[in-house]
Design an enzyme around this catalytic site. Structure first.
Site, PDB file in Angstrom:
ATOM      1  N   ASP A  68     -57.043  -2.871  27.937  1.00  0.00           N
ATOM      2  CA  ASP A  68     -58.239  -3.240  28.758  1.00  0.00           C
ATOM      3  C   ASP A  68     -57.805  -3.537  29.954  1.00  0.00           C
ATOM      4  OD1 ASP A  68     -60.467  -4.307  30.041  1.00  0.00           O
ATOM      5  OD2 ASP A  68     -61.119  -5.555  28.401  1.00  0.00           O
ATOM      6  N   TYR A 159     -70.992  -1.316  41.300  1.00  0.00           N
ATOM      7  CA  TYR A 159     -70.210  -0.401  41.579  1.00  0.00           C
ATOM      8  C   TYR A 159     -69.784  -0.173  42.862  1.00  0.00           C
ATOM      9  CZ  TYR A 159     -68.474   4.238  40.968  1.00  0.00           C
ATOM     10  OH  TYR A 159     -67.468   5.643  40.883  1.00  0.00           O
ATOM     11  N   ALA A 161     -70.035  -2.153  45.428  1.00  0.00           N
ATOM     12  CA  ALA A 161     -69.283  -3.294  45.854  1.00  0.00           C
ATOM     13  C   ALA A 161     -67.913  -3.121  45.620  1.00  0.00           C
ATOM     14  CB  ALA A 161     -69.837  -4.522  45.497  1.00  0.00           C
TER      15      ALA A 161
END
Length: 275
Positions: A68, A159, A161
């Site tokens: 991740d 998204y 930003a």
């Protein structure tokens, strides 16, 4: 071993986040074709292993790590996979991110944060883990951004930003590390053909299909991947993919009110483009 051990990137190692599928997978394939060893990354172990096996069957040097990219410890393991497998790291492409299909007023705060984190920390953490090795190799870093970061896009606040932040981050790093020999670049991707099962988050955080994109506006994943790799090889600062993206950049710079008028008009007439 690579099927192209004498290729122009032979001896180099490229780590591409979010490469179990889509653009990341095809970018890894192009690096492998040119002789580089590639390190794949994703969250779905089965899909990641399938991609690793597919690229290995094509003769490429390939390793993979489930990680991740919004978890710094996981990113340290990801970079360690590259070093343990191939002994060095020359290229980092931060491609992994989550997109959205939701208006700001409707979004749960935690969903906004999830999307923003994936796009910002999903690039910052892999870079922080990889930077010592990239300094040693005087390597290359490319952040995958979007043409929507150039002028904003309704239903894409977090998204947009996050993707816009990457351009400023790259600029700042070029200044801070000007004498390091490391390349920092940004690729603003336009509309691209997606895997059939690609999903984005709605206002409540549930995965939903991406909004409609006219096929004639889309590039193939292979075309986009080739442009990304060319950007890396030329060590470009910024690449804007597609004529539409370049038009947005010009209009936003010179005639921002006209650009906003066009977007608002399209929002009224082409609602399925955003919703």
């Amino acid at each position: 071993m690579s099927s192209n051990s004498a290729g122009p990137l032979a001896g180099q190692v490229a780590l591409i986040t979010g490469s179990e599928s889509g653009i990341g997978r095809e970018t890894a394939r192009v690096f492998g074709r040119l002789g580089a060893a590639v390190v794949l990354n994703g969250l779905q172990a089965e899909r990641l292993e399938h991609t690793r096996q597919a690229l290995a069957a094509e003769g490429y040097q390939v390793a993979a790590c489930v990680a991740d990219v919004t978890d710094f410890a996981a990113c340290e393991r990801l970079v360690a996979t590259a070093i343990d497998s191939f002994g060095r790291l020359d290229v980092l492409v931060t491609n992994a991110s989550i997109s959205q299909r939701a208006y700001f007023a409707d979004m749960q705060p935690e969903v906004f944060r999830q999307v923003l984190d994936s796009n910002v920390y999903g690039s910052v953490y892999p870079l922080k883990a990889a930077l010592p090795h990239l300094l040693q190799s005087q390597g290359s870093v490319t952040f995958i951004s979007s043409i929507s970061a150039l002028n904003g896009m309704p239903s894409g606040s977090a998204y947009c930003a996050g993707k816009a932040a990457l351009a400023n981050l790259a600029h700042t790093l070029r200044l801070e590390l000007a004498d390091s020999g490391v390349h920092f670049g940004v690729v603003h991707i336009g509309f691209t053909q997606n895997d059939a099962d690609k999903r984005v988050l709605n206002a409540a955080g549930r995965p939903v299909p991406i909004a409609h994109r006219p096929p004639r506006w889309q590039k193939s994943q292979a075309e986009v991947a080739a442009i990304i790799v060319r950007h890396v090889r030329q060590r470009r600062r910024r690449t804007v993919i597609s004529a539409l993206g370049r038009l947005i950049l010009v209009v936003h710079s010179l005639l921002p009110r006209v650009g906003d008028w066009v977007v608002l008009l399209s929002q009224r007439r082409l609602r399925n483009f955003y919703e």
